[in-house]
Motif scaffolding. Structure first.
Motif, short mmCIF file in Angstrom:
data_model
loop_
_atom_site.label_atom_id
_atom_site.label_comp_id
_atom_site.label_asym_id
_atom_site.label_seq_id
_atom_site.Cartn_x
_atom_site.Cartn_y
_atom_site.Cartn_z
N ASP A 296 0.81 -1.22 0.00
CA ASP A 296 0.00 0.00 0.00
C ASP A 296 0.84 1.27 0.00
N ASP A 297 2.01 1.23 0.65
CA ASP A 297 2.82 2.45 0.72
C ASP A 297 3.91 2.51 -0.36
N LEU A 298 3.85 1.59 -1.30
CA LEU A 298 4.72 1.67 -2.48
C LEU A 298 3.91 2.35 -3.58
N ARG A 299 4.18 3.63 -3.82
CA ARG A 299 3.29 4.41 -4.67
C ARG A 299 3.75 4.52 -6.11
N ASP B 6 9.65 4.49 -5.22
CA ASP B 6 9.39 3.71 -4.01
C ASP B 6 9.79 2.25 -4.20
N VAL B 7 9.41 1.67 -5.33
CA VAL B 7 9.68 0.25 -5.58
C VAL B 7 11.18 0.01 -5.75
N THR B 8 11.86 0.94 -6.42
CA THR B 8 13.31 0.80 -6.60
C THR B 8 14.03 0.85 -5.26
N LEU B 9 13.69 1.83 -4.44
CA LEU B 9 14.33 1.95 -3.13
C LEU B 9 13.98 0.76 -2.23
N HIS B 10 12.73 0.28 -2.33
CA HIS B 10 12.34 -0.91 -1.59
C HIS B 10 13.23 -2.09 -1.96
N THR B 11 13.47 -2.27 -3.26
CA THR B 11 14.27 -3.42 -3.71
C THR B 11 15.73 -3.27 -3.28
N LEU B 12 16.23 -2.06 -3.27
CA LEU B 12 17.57 -1.82 -2.73
C LEU B 12 17.62 -2.13 -1.24
N ASP B 13 16.54 -1.82 -0.51
CA ASP B 13 16.47 -2.17 0.91
C ASP B 13 16.52 -3.68 1.10
N ALA C 297 20.26 0.04 -11.02
CA ALA C 297 21.61 0.25 -11.53
C ALA C 297 21.85 1.71 -11.90
N ALA C 298 20.80 2.42 -12.30
CA ALA C 298 20.93 3.84 -12.66
C ALA C 298 21.04 4.73 -11.43
N ILE C 299 20.29 4.37 -10.38
CA ILE C 299 20.24 5.20 -9.18
C ILE C 299 21.39 4.90 -8.23
N ALA C 300 21.68 3.61 -8.04
CA ALA C 300 22.71 3.18 -7.07
C ALA C 300 23.80 2.43 -7.82
#
Length: 260
Positions: free
Chosen positions: A66-69, A73-80, A106-109
């Motif tokens: 619900d809080d993955l908007r 959000d999804v990219t940072l969640h997967t990095l977590d 890969a683009a962000i981190a």
């Protein structure tokens, strides 16, 4: 193949992790359909790598969607998830929607992803070659969209059930509704979330694999990804549709082994 649950901090999301094999760490990110029953691609990859395959919230036993908007959000969640699993510069393999997420990671981190393999990734849009809208399709249409061999695909998707059985179909639709609710945040109405503007940032050694008979996301998108990611290599697999890893798991494994 084993499954366990982890809890991410500080979000508290419960995430199901499927693991198999031994060797170099490989993080596998699934597409909009989730993991296939007795997933043949995970099995093939596990013959050479330690495969760690988390399910996105909304899939399997994973919760907290619900809080993955949006895409960020999804990219940072997967990095977590990657950090929680203590994976250091793993090979990251993503299929379709999972490939879109992997490319964003890969683009962000840049330093977090050691090697990148994109299997028919979503995320781009070419007006002359529109991506099929899976959200408008009925279950009986999916095998022909995902597989070059539609009959084999139908059996795999049904996993021993019968797609013509109303009771099985009802259960399939209920399960699919939750998954597509999550996937819709990234793919509906079109899968363009600006990824094309960020692909130049990818510095990880990148392999792109596409089924030559993909009718869901046409192979021309493979050429577009290759052009946008500096130094990337594109491999097209004959006799495979969008679910290239399910139809030709050994070919995908060999391509990864040869490139990395």
């Amino acid at each position: 193949m084993t499954s366990r649950l982890i809890t991410l901090e500080p979000s508290g999301r419960r995430i199901e992790i499927v693991e198999a094999g031994a060797g170099r760490d490989l993080l596998f990110l699934h597409g909009a359909g989730g993991h296939m029953p007795a997933d043949t691609l995970i099995a093939a990859l596990a013959s050479h790598y330690r495969v760690v395959a988390p399910l996105l919230p909304g899939y399997g036993q994973s919760a907290g969607e619900d809080d993955l908007r949006d895409m960020l959000d999804v990219t940072l969640h997967t990095l977590d998830v990657l950090h929680a699993l203590e994976l250091e510069q793993p090979i990251v393999v993503g299929h379709s929607m999972g490939g879109m997420i992997a490319a964003e990671m890969a683009a962000i981190a840049r330093t977090e992803v050691g090697r990148l393999c994109l299997l028919a990734p979503a995320g781009l849009w070419i007006d002359d070659h529109p991506v099929v809208d899976i959200f408008t399709k009925l279950p009986y249409e999916l095998p022909g969209l995902l597989f070059h061999d539609a009959e084999a695909g139908k059996k795999l998707l049904a996993s021993g059930g019968n797609m013509d059985d109303p009771e099985f179909l009802k259960q399939f639709l209920v399960m699919n509704a939750r998954r597509l609710g999550m996937a819709g945040k990234l793919l509906f109405p079109i899968p363009d979330r600006g990824l094309g503007q960020r692909l130049y940032r990818i510095t990880a050694d990148t392999l792109i694999v596409w089924g030559n008979e993909d009718v869901l996301i046409p192979p021309v998108y493979g050429d577009a990804f290759k052009k946008a990611i500096s130094g990337s290599k594109l491999v097209k697999v004959s006799g495979a549709g969008h679910a290239v890893g399910q139809e030709k798991p050994q070919a995908v494994l060999e391509a990864i082994k040869a490139h990395f």
